[in-house]
Design an enzyme around this catalytic site. Structure first.
Site, PDB file in Angstrom:
ATOM      1  N   GLY A  65       0.659  -0.935  -0.387  1.00 17.53           N
ATOM      2  CA  GLY A  65       0.112  -0.041  -0.283  1.00 17.53           C
ATOM      3  C   GLY A  65       0.626   0.793  -0.261  1.00 17.53           C
ATOM      4  O   GLY A  65       1.697   1.422   0.630  1.00 17.53           O
ATOM      5  N   ARG A 120     -21.300  12.576  10.117  1.00 22.78           N
ATOM      6  CA  ARG A 120     -22.095  11.502   9.248  1.00 22.78           C
ATOM      7  C   ARG A 120     -22.933  10.606   9.312  1.00 22.78           C
ATOM      8  O   ARG A 120     -24.080  10.644   8.600  1.00 22.78           O
ATOM      9  CB  ARG A 120     -20.901  10.856   8.004  1.00 22.78           C
ATOM     10  CG  ARG A 120     -19.912  11.756   8.192  1.00 22.78           C
ATOM     11  CD  ARG A 120     -18.472  11.402   7.894  1.00 22.78           C
ATOM     12  NE  ARG A 120     -17.998  12.551   7.199  1.00 22.78           N
ATOM     13  CZ  ARG A 120     -16.712  11.302   6.660  1.00 22.78           C
ATOM     14  NH1 ARG A 120     -16.156  10.866   6.735  1.00 22.78           N
ATOM     15  NH2 ARG A 120     -16.529  12.913   6.240  1.00 22.78           N
ATOM     16  N   HIS A 156     -18.944   4.777   2.174  1.00 23.73           N
ATOM     17  CA  HIS A 156     -17.751   5.759   1.832  1.00 23.73           C
ATOM     18  C   HIS A 156     -16.652   4.775   2.401  1.00 23.73           C
ATOM     19  O   HIS A 156     -15.374   5.646   1.747  1.00 23.73           O
ATOM     20  CB  HIS A 156     -18.178   6.782   2.338  1.00 23.73           C
ATOM     21  CG  HIS A 156     -16.751   8.206   2.840  1.00 23.73           C
ATOM     22  ND1 HIS A 156     -16.637   8.509   1.196  1.00 23.73           N
ATOM     23  CD2 HIS A 156     -16.804   9.119   3.240  1.00 23.73           C
ATOM     24  CE1 HIS A 156     -15.319   9.436   1.698  1.00 23.73           C
ATOM     25  NE2 HIS A 156     -15.223   9.453   3.046  1.00 23.73           N
ATOM     26  N   LEU A 192      -7.645  10.492   7.385  1.00 26.43           N
ATOM     27  CA  LEU A 192      -6.265  11.054   6.707  1.00 26.43           C
ATOM     28  C   LEU A 192      -5.567  11.816   7.757  1.00 26.43           C
ATOM     29  O   LEU A 192      -4.034  10.307   8.115  1.00 26.43           O
ATOM     30  CB  LEU A 192      -6.686  12.864   6.354  1.00 26.43           C
ATOM     31  CG  LEU A 192      -7.359  12.601   4.948  1.00 26.43           C
ATOM     32  CD1 LEU A 192      -7.342  13.999   4.564  1.00 26.43           C
ATOM     33  CD2 LEU A 192      -6.711  11.912   3.823  1.00 26.43           C
TER      34      LEU A 192
HETATM   35  C1  LIG Z   1     -13.872  10.186  -1.664  1.00 22.60           C
HETATM   36  C2  LIG Z   1     -13.600  10.808  -0.235  1.00 22.60           C
HETATM   37  C3  LIG Z   1     -12.898  11.810   0.106  1.00 22.60           C
HETATM   38  C4  LIG Z   1     -12.072  10.969   1.502  1.00 22.60           C
HETATM   39  N1  LIG Z   1     -12.072  12.436   2.201  1.00 22.60           N
HETATM   40  C5  LIG Z   1     -11.605  12.595   3.615  1.00 22.60           C
HETATM   41  C6  LIG Z   1     -11.493  13.577   4.349  1.00 22.60           C
HETATM   42  O1  LIG Z   1     -11.871  14.805   3.886  1.00 22.60           O
HETATM   43  N2  LIG Z   1     -10.601  13.252   5.793  1.00 22.60           N
HETATM   44  C7  LIG Z   1     -10.448  12.670   5.956  1.00 22.60           C
HETATM   45  O2  LIG Z   1      -9.664  12.308   6.919  1.00 22.60           O
HETATM   46  N3  LIG Z   1     -10.634  11.466   5.217  1.00 22.60           N
HETATM   47  C8  LIG Z   1     -10.945  11.231   4.026  1.00 22.60           C
HETATM   48  N4  LIG Z   1     -11.236   9.958   3.465  1.00 22.60           N
HETATM   49  C9  LIG Z   1     -10.713   8.719   3.946  1.00 22.60           C
HETATM   50  C10 LIG Z   1      -9.410   8.834   3.752  1.00 22.60           C
HETATM   51  O3  LIG Z   1      -8.736   9.040   2.251  1.00 22.60           O
HETATM   52  C11 LIG Z   1      -9.393   7.097   2.864  1.00 22.60           C
HETATM   53  O4  LIG Z   1      -9.580   6.302   4.385  1.00 22.60           O
HETATM   54  C12 LIG Z   1      -7.569   7.316   3.645  1.00 22.60           C
HETATM   55  O5  LIG Z   1      -6.787   8.018   3.168  1.00 22.60           O
HETATM   56  C13 LIG Z   1      -7.548   5.180   3.305  1.00 22.60           C
HETATM   57  O6  LIG Z   1      -5.630   5.582   3.196  1.00 22.60           O
HETATM   58  P1  LIG Z   1      -5.092   4.137   3.914  1.00 22.60           P
HETATM   59  O7  LIG Z   1      -3.704   4.936   3.120  1.00 22.60           O
HETATM   60  O8  LIG Z   1      -5.380   3.121   4.576  1.00 22.60           O
HETATM   61  O9  LIG Z   1      -5.260   3.630   2.366  1.00 22.60           O
HETATM   62  P2  LIG Z   1      -4.770   4.385   0.832  1.00 22.60           P
HETATM   63  O10 LIG Z   1      -4.831   5.822   0.198  1.00 22.60           O
HETATM   64  O11 LIG Z   1      -6.427   3.061   0.015  1.00 22.60           O
HETATM   65  O12 LIG Z   1      -4.641   3.095  -0.162  1.00 22.60           O
HETATM   66  C14 LIG Z   1      -4.125   1.904  -0.239  1.00 22.60           C
HETATM   67  C15 LIG Z   1      -2.783   1.786  -1.216  1.00 22.60           C
HETATM   68  O13 LIG Z   1      -3.179  -0.228  -1.325  1.00 22.60           O
HETATM   69  C16 LIG Z   1      -2.731  -0.422  -2.303  1.00 22.60           C
HETATM   70  N5  LIG Z   1      -3.040  -1.898  -1.945  1.00 22.60           N
HETATM   71  C17 LIG Z   1      -4.338  -2.087  -1.896  1.00 22.60           C
HETATM   72  N6  LIG Z   1      -4.967  -3.310  -2.339  1.00 22.60           N
HETATM   73  C18 LIG Z   1      -3.502  -3.784  -2.805  1.00 22.60           C
HETATM   74  C19 LIG Z   1      -3.171  -5.453  -3.345  1.00 22.60           C
HETATM   75  N7  LIG Z   1      -3.823  -6.697  -3.046  1.00 22.60           N
HETATM   76  N8  LIG Z   1      -1.805  -5.306  -3.545  1.00 22.60           N
HETATM   77  C20 LIG Z   1      -0.655  -4.420  -4.033  1.00 22.60           C
HETATM   78  N9  LIG Z   1      -1.512  -3.057  -2.937  1.00 22.60           N
HETATM   79  C21 LIG Z   1      -2.776  -3.001  -3.078  1.00 22.60           C
HETATM   80  C22 LIG Z   1      -3.317   0.434  -3.000  1.00 22.60           C
HETATM   81  O14 LIG Z   1      -2.710   0.243  -4.420  1.00 22.60           O
HETATM   82  C23 LIG Z   1      -2.742   1.924  -2.366  1.00 22.60           C
HETATM   83  O15 LIG Z   1      -1.349   2.363  -2.519  1.00 22.60           O
HETATM   84  C24 LIG Z   1     -12.080  10.160   2.372  1.00 22.60           C
HETATM   85  C25 LIG Z   1     -12.300   9.250   1.372  1.00 22.60           C
HETATM   86  C26 LIG Z   1     -12.729   8.957   0.024  1.00 22.60           C
HETATM   87  C27 LIG Z   1     -13.073   7.850  -0.454  1.00 22.60           C
END
Ligand SMILES: Cc1cc2nc3c(=O)[nH]c(=O)nc-3n(C[C@H](O)[C@H](O)[C@H](O)COP(=O)(O)OP(=O)(O)OC[C@H]3O[C@@H](n4cnc5c(N)ncnc54)[C@H](O)[C@@H]3O)c2cc1C
Ligand code: HEM
Ligand code: HEM
Ligand code: SF4
Ligand code: F3S
Ligand code: FES
Lengths: 637, 246, 230
Positions: free
Chosen positions: A40, A330, A401, A441
């Site tokens: 990720g 929400r 979401h 975030l």
């Molecule tokens: C439209 C939208 C708006 C949002 N706005 C906000 C906001 O304003 N404020 C806030 O706090 N949160 C917000 N969120 C929530 C927040 O964006 C996410 O929860 C957060 O960014 C998730 O980050 P993460 O690093 O956990 O995962 P992600 O950013 O989803 O990253 C996942 C990573 O894992 C990798 N991956 C996944 N599966 C595999 C696999 N099987 N093999 C290899 N790689 C894999 C992907 O390639 C990616 O790099 C929002 C979410 C959405 C959908």
């Protein structure tokens, strides 16, 4: 199975400080001998991989997109919380902690949430130092906005693209380490299995999405930062590639899956327009700062919004929740929208929508100010709906979401499988049954920049570096099973496309495991999902071969896991006989329709243990104890 | 709506590709361009033909995955719009639509409309960052930055790394992409210490990747879905000259 | 040395060399236009100017200029060709359908306008400087015993095809400079919004001055305004 959260001793305020002192350290000269796999490259993954690299570890980072910069975090719009109290409006670490615990409907672990609030301020410092261009005031200092579920202004933002700016910051730190060769980036590479050696997570199996090569990677520890599983509903605000594969396969290897039923339905999304729809678009919650939500008082009012006079409008959030009004959390805002639409007062096609109206704000602040604050969101809305939101109110409707559930982790963000760490949306740790806006975030970056870099050392210090290579029989076996599954998809040669199955599964989940859940509904889903799964495995058609880019094959793997995971979600929803946060069981509500928690029986995290394909999973629990906050009925009135 | 679609089909990186025509029927004007392709793929699958491969993820114009040249324009005929945000209502019913991958030596085609843009990542790894290890930062408000500079940095920072600038530039030059990052970091006091080395290393890597030389065509800025200003290129030139003059 | 080398093999360095040499040639062309316009002053003034250029101290200066100009041309043309070759390689495959939203025709055809200009300059030198086209031009002498440059120009442009070729070339020069004359500021790093608006006019203005000024001479000859009474 053991689920010890390993919460450090001491008062809430001292736990993290003490723990940082007590964790075992890896000698700087030895760090480069250890290899860490980070799956990720979102906020959690990129920040962790970059920081590990800076510390001197040897890192392999994976993502399925063509570049780490495209991880789904890029799409976050509204902002990131931090207890900086720059506005001098009474914010503090404790208040952020309290708001988060309360926002999560008292279903999160106190110690983790407190730590999150504690490190939140450092995140902003770090990001600014990286050159993240947060919004500023004319005086040159950082600007804040308010978000749902809080009465202080603590959200930092960069127009409507905060996630993008934060991720690009983390990506730049990651790029720096890639340049320094401490991190090796594997983009377009999907993790398809976790490998355990002697019960410890020691590697993964991946498929190269360009060449089709299926390969084993060994390491001393594995971090999953693979995001959320909202796409089990097919239609969601998540990017199309978001999946449960990595965490689900870890679950099948023995990792506990906690609270899978906790899903967040976001109140402000653009309503569905037809069957062609492939995803739903979020309109940032920040819009609720200035927009007012309403529906007509009368049922089936077909007049255009402008023709409906003020007194025939129902500003239902302001009416029902006078102190939080349009900024209520929400889950509450979503459910209220569903309620008014169920009453037949919804607007737009199919009556599935409510108005989000800016005319007052435009009058009060002027068009330019609104443009500056929300310009890009308004443009996006117009792009999609062909309606001009400066002139006519937006139509919005709730959509899936975020998923609060995820792999169970202890205070060190390690799952019950030693060596397997989980960060960001992929773990279950900080948001309980409902996540407050701008907290994901914060959590992703807290995990990656400030928590894992300490806690992973604690695990590594107990391990001999490079103790395992891919020659181990466990790798051979896992490799073979992944190859078999790929071959199997291609061999079915049925009639239906992956998307058609995914769509159908999503519909079942939305209807029976969506905003309001009932026992009967969940039971229906639990009966229909296995039927659909069976059809999937007999009637799927995947064309092309496995040696090149094959988009259907990629999706097939993800949908296959959703097909099993959906069942786990429904099972969890069925067992949780209460309403809390994003989980609303129709049977459990107060007289005026608010969620009714059952703290006596359900003040715990439910953790599911996989028992094999033929057997039902087992539900374990981690009791949640609240020593610093009083469990209360969440009220935003 | 109905369309005659002409799509670049190429099975593998080394194989030769060609444009192939498809009749597309019953498309909702409200569907996005990618949703139209989804629908085409559904019918192709039914007919036993392999679906058209294309990159996409967020489908809301921010991840920069989607990457096609539609009717001669990178990201299609609508200004400031990514392919995924382009809606079919902006086409006339019954027209021919030509869909090609981004074409540049530095972006080899992997399959159909999917290209390899890792060159951008390598440029970033060569210097697109501020060197600050986690944990070393001072309090964020210790360094006031004027709103003007901060907005300027932000405007440049909105680049989504899609590569449309390269696709549209007659020289397949990556100057707009590189200049956006250099401008962002050069506008901020935090970026000052590495200002010179950043400009030179990023340009050096850009040249190594086989992108063309900018001849100030300004087509890049005109197709950029985020409307990154070509003035950033002048800024990059300036940074580069100053860095070399020392 | 190394930095100088790395500067000029970098994409931006090459462009800067183009801009500096282009600007220098443009400067010459403007000055040259000024001289040429003296033809309107009549035979005496023009021949006096031409002869003045061949006397000391001007002659030394002129030689410096000639060497410099030659170098500028060589660099400008050499790098121009190299850039164009590299750029066409960077595209690997052509698009089946290709449209432009902003890139202007002049900007897309710099190499063609440039190469035709090269042909023009070579012809022009052969024509008026080395007398290769009309060896008798070298023997023209006016009443004061000076080389009769005036008569040479009048004779040269009395041929309609020659005049047409000159004028056509001037149109290409106009195109070349419409883009080049502004674009060189971008290359040299003028990024301030205030000056950018200004510089975008420089190219077209300079180009138009050169076009009108230069074309007026063959036209004036053909119409009898220059050399009519001769
Ligand atoms: C439209 C939208 C708006 C949002 N706005 C906000 C906001 O304003 N404020 C806030 O706090 N949160 C917000 N969120 C929530 C927040 O964006 C996410 O929860 C957060 O960014 C998730 O980050 P993460 O690093 O956990 O995962 P992600 O950013 O989803 O990253 C996942 C990573 O894992 C990798 N991956 C996944 N599966 C595999 C696999 N099987 N093999 C290899 N790689 C894999 C992907 O390639 C990616 O790099 C929002 C979410 C959405 C959908
Ligand atoms: C003689 C043959 C010539 C050739 C082959 C030629 C070629 C070119 C080419 C290919 C460019 C484009 C490079 C770029 O845009 O970066 C260019 C730019 C330019 N040329 Fe020429 N040219 C020639 C003559 C001239 C002449 C006679 C002048 C002036 C009178 C001139 C002035 C310029 C200027 C000012 C530029 C702009 C440089 C920039 O954009 O920074 N060129 N030339
Ligand atoms: C129609 C317009 C032009 C006219 C009437 C004209 C006329 C002349 C004349 C009469 C000479 C010879 C001067 C002498 O040796 O006594 C000359 C020389 C020259 N011209 Fe032009 N010219 C024109 C346009 C141009 C242009 C556009 C260029 C290219 C930028 C150019 C480049 C030169 C050069 C390089 C020389 C040689 C100068 C030298 O001897 O050092 N001319 N021109
Ligand atoms: S500059 Fe514009 S076109 Fe180029 S990569 Fe960035 S967003 Fe895409
Ligand atoms: S279109 Fe190309 S030539 Fe330069 S100004 Fe843009 S990179
Ligand atoms: S799919 Fe993300 S920008 Fe188009």
């Amino acid at each position: 199975m053991q689920f010890d959260a390993h919460i450090p001793d001491g008062s809430l305020q001292e736990k993290w400080k003490n723990h940082k002192f007590n964790v075992k350290l890896v000698n700087p000269a030895n760090k480069r001998k250890y290899k860490i796999i980070v799956v990720g490259s979102g906020l959690a993954g990129a920040s962790a991989a970059a920081t590990f690299g800076e510390l001197g570890y040897n890192v392999d980072c994976f993502c399925f997109q063509d570049s780490p910069r495209r991880a789904h975090s890029i799409a976050a719009q509204g902002g990131i919380n931090a207890a900086k109290n720059y506005q001098n409006d009474g914010d503090s670490v404790f208040r952020l902690f309290y708001d988060t615990i309360k926002g999560g409907d008292f279903r999160a672990r106190e110690a983790n949430v407190y730590r999150l609030a504690e490190v939140s301020a450092s995140i902003i410092d770090q990001c600014v130092a990286q050159g993240v261009p947060f919004a500023r005031e004319y005086g040159g200092l950082l600007s804040n906005r308010s978000f749902g579920g809080a009465q202080v202004s603590r959200t930092f933002y960069a127009a409507g693209q905060t996630g993008q700016q934060l991720l690009l910051g983390a990506y730049s730190a990651l790029s720096r380490q890639i340049g320094a060769k401490t991190v090796t980036m594997h983009s377009r590479t999907e993790m398809l299995d976790l490998v355990l050696v002697d019960g410890h997570a020691k590697g993964i199996i991946t498929r190269d999405l360009v060449t089709g090569e299926i390969k084993a990677h060994a390491a001393d520890a594995v971090v999953l930062a693979t995001g959320g599983y909202g796409n089990v509903f097919y239609l969601s605000t998540n990017a199309k590639g978001c999946n449960v594969t990595a965490t689900y396969r870890a679950y099948k290897k023995g990792a506990g899956f906690a609270n899978p039923c906790y899903t967040q339905i976001h109140p402000t999304c653009i309503p569905v327009s037809g069957d062609h729809q492939s995803k739903l678009t979020l309109m940032s919650e920040s819009l609720r700062n200035d927009g007012r939500v309403w529906v007509p008082l009368k049922k089936g009012d077909q007049r255009s919004p402008k023709e409906i006079p003020e007194k025939e409008r129902d500003y239902y959030l302001e009416r029902k929740y006078p102190s939080f009004g349009n900024l209520s959390p929400r889950d509450i805002a979503s459910r209220s929208a569903k309620e008014v639409c169920d009453e037949g007062r919804g607007v737009g096609p199919g009556g599935l929508g409510v108005y989000l109206d800016f005319s007052d704000a435009i009058k009060r602040l002027g068009l330019d100010m609104i443009k500056e604050r929300y310009g890009n969101l308004f443009d996006m809305y117009q792009q999609i709906t062909a309606e001009n939101p400066y002139e006519t109110p937006m139509r919005i409707y709730p959509a899936v979401h975020y998923t609060m559930g995820g792999l169970w982790v202890d205070y060190n963000l390690m799952s019950n499988i030693p060596g397997l760490h989980v960060a960001g949306e992929a773990n279950f740790s900080d948001h309980g049954a409902n996540r407050l806006g701008a907290s994901a975030l914060m959590q992703g970056l807290a995990d990656g920049y400030f928590v894992l870099p300490y806690t992973i050392g604690n695990y590594l210090a107990s391990q001999q570096p490079k103790s395992v290579t891919t020659d181990a029989p466990e790798f051979k076996q896992a490799l073979q099973s992944v190859k078999d599954q790929t071959a199997k998809f291609l061999a079915i040669k049925g009639k239906r496309s992956v998307d058609s199955f995914h769509r159908e599964l999503g519909k079942i989940m939305w209807d029976y495991c969506g905003m309001a859940r009932t026992k009967e509904g969940l039971q229906t889903a639990l009966q229909r999902i296995p039927e659909l799964r069976k059809e999937f495995w007999t009637d799927l058609r995947i064309l092309g071969d496995e040696k090149n880019v094959n988009i259907s094959l990629e999706k097939a793997g993800r949908v296959a896991d959703f097909m099993e995971f959906a069942e786990l979600m429904c099972r969890d929803a069925l067992e949780r006989e209460e309403s809390c946060g994003g989980h609303f069981r129709t049977e459990h509500q107060t007289e005026d329709g608010e969620a009714k928690r059952n703290d006596e029986k359900f003040s715990h995290a439910a953790i599911w243990e996989y028992k094999g394909q033929e057997q039902a999973p087992v539900r374990h629990r981690e009791e949640l104890t609240f020593e610093n906050v009083k469990l209360s009925t969440r009220s935003y009135k | 709506m109905d369309f005659k679609l002409h799509v670049w089909r190429q099975t593998a990186p080394e194989s030769a590709g060609k444009m192939q025509a498809y009749d597309v029927k019953d498309i909702s004007p409200d569907s996005s361009f990618l949703e139209m392709l989804d629908q085409v793929n559904e019918t192709l699958n039914e007919k036993g033909e392999e679906p058209i491969a294309f990159d996409h993820d967020c489908r809301e114009g921010i991840c920069g995955s989607c990457s096609m040249v539609i009717n001669g324009y990178a990201h299609g005929p609508q200004k400031a719009t990514t392919t995924c945000q382009l809606h079919m209502r902006s086409f006339k019913d019954g027209v021919d639509i030509h869909v090609e991958p981004f074409k540049a030596k530095a972006f080899p085609v992997l399959k159909d409309l999917v290209v390899d843009r890792t060159a951008f990542d390598r440029i970033m790894a060569a210097g697109g960052y501020i060197s600050i290890n986690t944990g070393n930062a001072q309090d964020a408000n210790n360094l006031p930055i004027s709103k003007e500079l901060s907005d300027k940095a932000f405007d440049a920072a909105t680049c989504i790394g899609c590569g449309a600038c390269v696709a549209a530039c007659k020289n397949a030059s990556a100057m707009l992409f590189v200049s956006a990052k250099v401008t962002q970091l050069a506008s901020l006091p935090q970026g000052e210490p590495e200002r010179k080395i950043r400009a030179t290393s990023m340009v050096e890597q850009m040249d190594k990747e086989g992108f063309g030389n900018c001849t100030n065509q300004y087509e890049c800025g005109a197709v950029c879905p985020k409307e990154i200003d070509v003035a950033n290129i002048a800024k990059l030139n300036q940074e580069f000259i100053l860095a070399k003059l020392k | 040395m190394n930095t100088v080398r790395s500067f000029f093999i970098s994409s931006i360095g090459k462009k800067i060399a183009m801009a500096i040499t282009g600007a220098a040639i443009t400067g010459f062309a403007l000055a040259h236009l000024g001289g040429n316009l003296l033809a309107y002053g009549g035979q005496d003034i023009f021949n006096n100017y031409a002869a003045g250029m061949k006397k000391q101290p001007m002659l030394t200066l002129i030689w410096f200029m000639r060497v410099g100009l030659l170098a500028f041309f060589v660099v400008h043309i050499g790098i121009g060709i190299k850039l164009t070759m590299e750029n066409s390689q960077a595209r690997a495959h052509r698009y089946a359908v290709r449209k432009f939203r902003r890139a202007s025709l002049p900007s897309r055809t710099m190499i063609y306008s440039g190469l035709i200009l090269l042909a023009f300059v070579l012809f022009h030198l052969a024509h008026y400087t080395f007398f290769l086209v009309h060896p008798e031009f070298g023997n023209l002498v006016d009443s004061s015993g000076r080389h009769d440059a005036y008569a040479m120009v009048v004779a040269g442009f009395s041929s309609v095809p020659v005049s047409l070729f000159y004028m056509l070339s001037m149109i290409l020069l106009w195109m070349h400079l419409c883009h080049g004359g502004s674009s060189l500021f971008q290359t040299l790093g003028v990024s301030h919004p205030k000056y950018r608006a200004l510089t975008s006019y420089v190219g077209p203005i300079v180009a138009t001055v050169l076009l009108l000024g230069n074309c007026s001479i063959p036209l004036a000859v053909l119409l009898g305004v220059i050399g009519g009474g001769h």
